[in-house]
Scaffold this motif. Structure first.
Motif, PDB file in Angstrom:
ATOM      1  N   GLN A   1      56.083  36.086  29.350  1.00 27.99           N
ATOM      2  CA  GLN A   1      56.395  37.122  28.109  1.00 27.99           C
ATOM      3  C   GLN A   1      57.621  36.787  27.575  1.00 27.99           C
ATOM      4  O   GLN A   1      57.662  36.615  26.318  1.00 27.99           O
ATOM      5  CB  GLN A   1      56.319  38.391  28.589  1.00 27.99           C
TER       6      GLN A   1
ATOM      7  N   ILE B   1      47.486  40.619  29.479  1.00 25.04           N
ATOM      8  CA  ILE B   1      47.837  41.154  28.193  1.00 25.04           C
ATOM      9  C   ILE B   1      48.100  42.609  28.221  1.00 25.04           C
ATOM     10  O   ILE B   1      48.788  42.990  27.419  1.00 25.04           O
ATOM     11  CB  ILE B   1      46.437  40.852  27.366  1.00 25.04           C
TER      12      ILE B   1
ATOM     13  N   LYS C   1      51.460  44.177  26.832  1.00 28.07           N
ATOM     14  CA  LYS C   1      51.371  45.251  25.772  1.00 28.07           C
ATOM     15  C   LYS C   1      52.368  46.472  26.179  1.00 28.07           C
ATOM     16  O   LYS C   1      52.953  47.353  25.299  1.00 28.07           O
ATOM     17  CB  LYS C   1      50.128  45.353  25.175  1.00 28.07           C
ATOM     18  N   GLN C   2      52.162  46.583  27.561  1.00 29.48           N
ATOM     19  CA  GLN C   2      53.030  47.780  27.923  1.00 29.48           C
ATOM     20  C   GLN C   2      54.497  47.711  28.061  1.00 29.48           C
ATOM     21  O   GLN C   2      55.261  48.469  27.961  1.00 29.48           O
ATOM     22  CB  GLN C   2      52.647  48.121  29.318  1.00 29.48           C
TER      23      GLN C   2
ATOM     24  N   VAL D   1      53.071  44.080  18.493  1.00 25.66           N
ATOM     25  CA  VAL D   1      52.790  43.327  19.557  1.00 25.66           C
ATOM     26  C   VAL D   1      51.343  43.289  19.407  1.00 25.66           C
ATOM     27  O   VAL D   1      50.746  42.150  19.802  1.00 25.66           O
ATOM     28  CB  VAL D   1      53.123  44.424  20.865  1.00 25.66           C
ATOM     29  N   ASP D   2      50.370  44.155  18.776  1.00 28.41           N
ATOM     30  CA  ASP D   2      48.870  43.735  18.697  1.00 28.41           C
ATOM     31  C   ASP D   2      48.696  42.690  17.898  1.00 28.41           C
ATOM     32  O   ASP D   2      47.554  42.153  17.722  1.00 28.41           O
ATOM     33  CB  ASP D   2      48.224  45.236  18.358  1.00 28.41           C
TER      34      ASP D   2
ATOM     35  N   GLU E   1      50.632  39.849  17.801  1.00 28.40           N
ATOM     36  CA  GLU E   1      51.395  39.101  18.556  1.00 28.40           C
ATOM     37  C   GLU E   1      50.689  38.572  19.878  1.00 28.40           C
ATOM     38  O   GLU E   1      51.047  37.325  20.298  1.00 28.40           O
ATOM     39  CB  GLU E   1      52.944  39.496  18.766  1.00 28.40           C
ATOM     40  N   VAL E   2      50.302  39.590  20.619  1.00 22.50           N
ATOM     41  CA  VAL E   2      49.709  39.150  21.966  1.00 22.50           C
ATOM     42  C   VAL E   2      48.156  39.139  22.116  1.00 22.50           C
ATOM     43  O   VAL E   2      47.802  40.330  21.590  1.00 22.50           O
ATOM     44  CB  VAL E   2      50.486  40.121  23.113  1.00 22.50           C
TER      45      VAL E   2
END
Length: 825
Positions: free
Chosen positions: A184, A208, A212-213, A220-221, A223-224
């Motif tokens: 991360q 994932i 995201k948590q 973040v959606d 980006e990851v």
């Protein structure tokens, strides 16, 4: 949720007063609370199953026994009758009509060890040293974490983040130690894409979800991402093209065989957008890549092609433990030998309690297996050698009433595998019967027993399999049940793992001289589906018979690569057939003859010696298990661990090595950070600087130094609290924070990889403490190559021990906090 609340809800449910109880409170639970909740859930699921079909009555009894023993309680059951002579040691109290269970275990099973895995009298056993576990502004701003879980995690994270461009860093961090934070932070350390290669779809999903948590980014959606079969690839490709993607979790198969990814990554790489390649559970490249996960071996050539246009890419190899041979191979595959760093925080697992049972015959072993499944804690994984063994054990259990089981082997197709993993993690069944194909990346946290009904080929393979237990860091059992012929069968299996010299030469000659292998100058494109020029049929354990020739051909090519006889330029997949593009590095491979035979015999002998020696280590451990600690074979296998065993046949009490020693097991003296010309301006012509700052001004100084790319801050946790450290730092900066004790532990063994560049010392206000830290600085930091020191003090302290003020003994100018900040505006 506490035990009492769960017990009350379960009693109401089984009395028929309420519907199925709900346990998810939304409140974060520790590992023990989480295990309690899962144990109760499994009993509810088992009860609902047996209500639909009574053939699952024994599966219900297993879940009930677990519940009663874990919660140390009794239970009234409406509409359920349990025979008095049941084999689960479940009894009825005639006084109150409630059922309870007793700790009865099969002969040979230590009650003390087995009870511990039911959490009887559980307490956290490890003493923690007083390390400064403070994070930095990058981690804090992205996750809200102000402290690491352990010093091991801290060293692992910064070991990865400090990797220079173009380098490869191997990081060993114990299971449950927080490896995901490494990926991360790599993804957010700089602008660009980090590709994380993961072994399984389920692990990609876990990664994932966790990212995201944890990551506190509004976008973040975008980006990851995680890619697997069935996932729309367009949003991922768009994010890479638009330069918003930061993390991509993907399996090697998806990475190697998706044309859309290949194209977009090629363009991104030319523009130097790819920053990091992370291979999670990197030992799989060696353990599985040489057999049934060939795409792991493709990563070497894929990475080399990326480096041609983007030599600054960093490669990070992650795992909990590494065998010496694995490291040797990984170093060959993923570095040129010079740009290589090892961050070794290896540690033997603390959770397993080891039990070895030796039965007199085949039938005795089957009988003992049934007893073990009935009375040891669950969830349980049963490991066997081959797919037919898995089916046989499944039938054995079914014939004895235990039906809610599943099998997972190399013959299980991908769709069924994914469904099995979902059901396994959702507690739909409690017993998985598996071969080694069910391994790394299967992250169910609460497996309480791993039962081996076969002898693995070496301690490393065994350790990886037993490592499926206790991933929640709570006690678990590793049980091996054998009879005399199992040693013979184990030796036969390792004999098949290493081909004879004649067959290696036969397969190489067949591939090299076949018309399907196309020559392109010095490059030969070898078709691995070519059949050998001999007629013997070679089998391949735990894989379809139809794949055997290709698997053995690949085995030969990888063997030649490991010993430097060929170089693999590229590997492509042509409709399921792997094409290896190679160059010959040893001319003896060009023509058959005595010299070629001697060469192949030499490398084959080295390969056999490795497998044979590793097998003998297992054999010795089994034969001596009553008098010698079972875990010593792991201490012999992994060269960077301390001894640790929570209990085995030889001793019931914990056998702990030097677990309080500093967790970094191997010194990293180089590479070091370099102080750049713009940073040197504040020091003028010296290597040191004294900044006098009051308590409020210290915040300002640290913030200013961060803007100047401060590398290391030496300060105690209490000092950082006093100055409101997180209120004083800039967002998104990487800074290694240690106390004086941590600094000494690192530098007395020369670990300047972690402490170099611009280093700031935040001195306490106590005169005697100032002198102690000053002595540490003079011994380890002053006049060291690559280090410039900023001394932050509240005043120019006089040091009685040497009769001088601190400014008299430091070769650097003295400035006030406000002045230094003003100078650099």
């Amino acid at each position: 949720m506490n035990k009492e609340t769960i017990i009350d809800r379960m009693q109401s449910y089984f009395s028929g007063e309420n519907q199925k109880p709900e346990f998810d409170t939304g409140i974060e639970m520790d590992a023990l609370q989480s295990f309690y909740v899962r144990t109760a859930k499994r009993l509810v699921i088992a009860n609902e199953l047996q209500k639909k079909d009574t053939i699952y009555r024994d599966d219900f009894f297993i879940a009930l026994r677990d519940y009663l023993l874990v919660f140390e309680t009794s239970l009234s059951l409406s509409n359920v009758i349990i025979p008095d002579d049941n084999p689960y040691a479940i009894k009825k109290d005639v006084a109150n009509g409630k059922y309870y269970a007793t700790f009865q275990f099969p002969e040979g099973v230590s009650s003390e060890l087995a009870e511990s895995a039911f959490m009887r009298s559980y307490s956290s056993e490890d003493v923690k040293k007083d390390y400064n576990l403070t994070t930095d502004s990058l981690i804090y701003s992205l996750t809200g974490f102000s402290a690491f879980k352990s010093m091991s995690q801290k060293l692992a994270v910064y070991g990865a983040l400090r990797t220079p461009d173009g380098y490869t860093t191997l990081v060993a961090l114990p299971t449950g130690g927080g490896k995901s934070l490494i990926t991360q932070m790599l993804g957010y350390q700089t602008e660009g894409l980090t590709i994380v290669v993961v072994p399984t779809v389920s692990l990609a999903d876990d990664q994932i979800l966790a990212a995201k948590q944890i990551i506190k980014s509004k976008t973040v959606d975008q980006e990851v991402f995680s890619y697997k079969s069935g996932v729309q690839v367009t949003p991922i490709i768009n994010a890479i093209q638009n330069r918003t993607a930061r993390l991509l979790f993907i399996s090697p198969e998806a990475l190697m065989n998706n044309q859309a990814f290949e194209s977009v990554l090629k363009v991104a790489n030319k523009q130097h957008y790819i920053k990091n390649i992370v291979i999670d559970e990197a030992h799989i490249v060696v353990d599985w890549g040489g057999s049934f996960r060939v795409d792991y071996q493709c990563l070497e050539a894929w990475r080399k092609k990326l480096l041609l246009n983007n030599p600054g890419i960093r490669t990070i190899l992650l795992s909990a433990t590494f065998e010496s041979k694995s490291i040797e191979i990984l170093k060959k595959l993923f570095s040129d030998g010079n740009k290589w760093i090892e961050v070794r925080c290896d540690e033997l697992r603390h959770e397993p309690r080891y039990i070895i049972l030796k039965e007199k015959g085949y039938k005795n072993k089957d009988k003992k297996t049934i007893e073990l499944v009935r009375k040891l804690p669950h969830p349980m994984i049963i490991y066997v050698a081959r797919p037919d063994d898995a089916e046989r054990v499944k039938k054995l259990l079914c014939d004895n009433g235990i039906r809610n089981t599943r099998t997972y082997t190399g013959l299980t197709n991908n769709d069924i595998r994914e469904q099995l993993l979902k059901e396994w993690k959702a507690n739909k069944f409690e017993i998985m019967i598996a071969t080694s194909a069910f391994g790394v990346g299967v992250d169910k946290p609460d497996v309480r027993t791993v039962l081996h009904l076969y002898i693995p080929q070496n301690p490393n393979a065994y350790y990886q399999e037993l490592g499926r237990g206790g991933r929640d860091q709570l006690p678990c059992l590793s049980v091996m049940c054998t009879y005399v012929d199992d040693l013979k069968f184990a030796f036969q299996r390792i004999s098949k793992r290493v081909m004879t010299t004649e067959k290696i030469i036969g397969r190489w000659d067949s591939m090299f001289n076949n018309k399907l292998s196309i020559r392109d100058g010095a490059i030969i494109h070898i078709n691995t589906a070519i059949k050998p020029n001999y007629h013997t049929k070679d089998e391949w354990d735990d894989r379809p018979v139809s794949d055997a020739d290709m698997n053995w051909n690949i085995y030969v090519l990888l063997l030649l690569r490991r010993y430097g006889l060929i170089e693999i330029i590229d590997i492509t997949n042509d409709n399921g057939i792997y094409i290896f593009s190679i160059s010959i590095e040893n001319d003896l491979l060009l023509n058959k003859g005595d010299e070629q035979t001697l060469l192949i015999e030499e490398i084959r002998s080295q390969e056999w010696a490795y497998y044979n020696d590793a097998y003998l280590t297992m054999e010795r451990a089994i034969t001596r298990s009553e008098g010698k600690c079972w875990s010593e074979m792991f201490f012999d296998t992994y060269d960077k661990v301390y001894e640790y065993c929570a209990g085995c046949n030889a001793h019931l009490r914990k056998n702990s090595g030097d677990t309080l020693a500093f967790p970094l097991k191997k010194s990293i003296k180089a590479p070091i950070s370099v102080v750049e010309m713009d940073q040197k301006k504040i020091f003028e012509s010296q290597d040191e600087l004294i900044v006098l700052a009051g308590s409020e001004e210290k915040k300002k100084v640290i913030k200013f130094l961060e803007s100047q790319r401060l590398s290391t801050l030496v300060a105690s946790s209490s000092q950082l609290q006093e100055i409101d450290f997180y209120g004083s730092v800039s967002d998104g900066k990487t800074l290694f924070v240690v106390n004086s004790g941590d600094l000494k532990e690192l530098l007395k063994k020369g670990n300047y990889y972690f402490v170099s560049g611009m280093v700031a010392i935040l001195y306490p206000d106590d005169e005697s403490e100032v002198f102690e830290i000053y002595k540490l600085v003079t011994k380890y930091l002053q006049h060291k190559l690559g280090i410039h020191i900023v001394h932050i003090l509240s005043e120019n302290f006089f040091l009685p021990a040497i009769g001088k003020s601190i400014s008299d003994v430091i070769e650097g100018r003295v400035v006030l906090a406000n002045d230094i900040c003003a100078e650099m505006r």
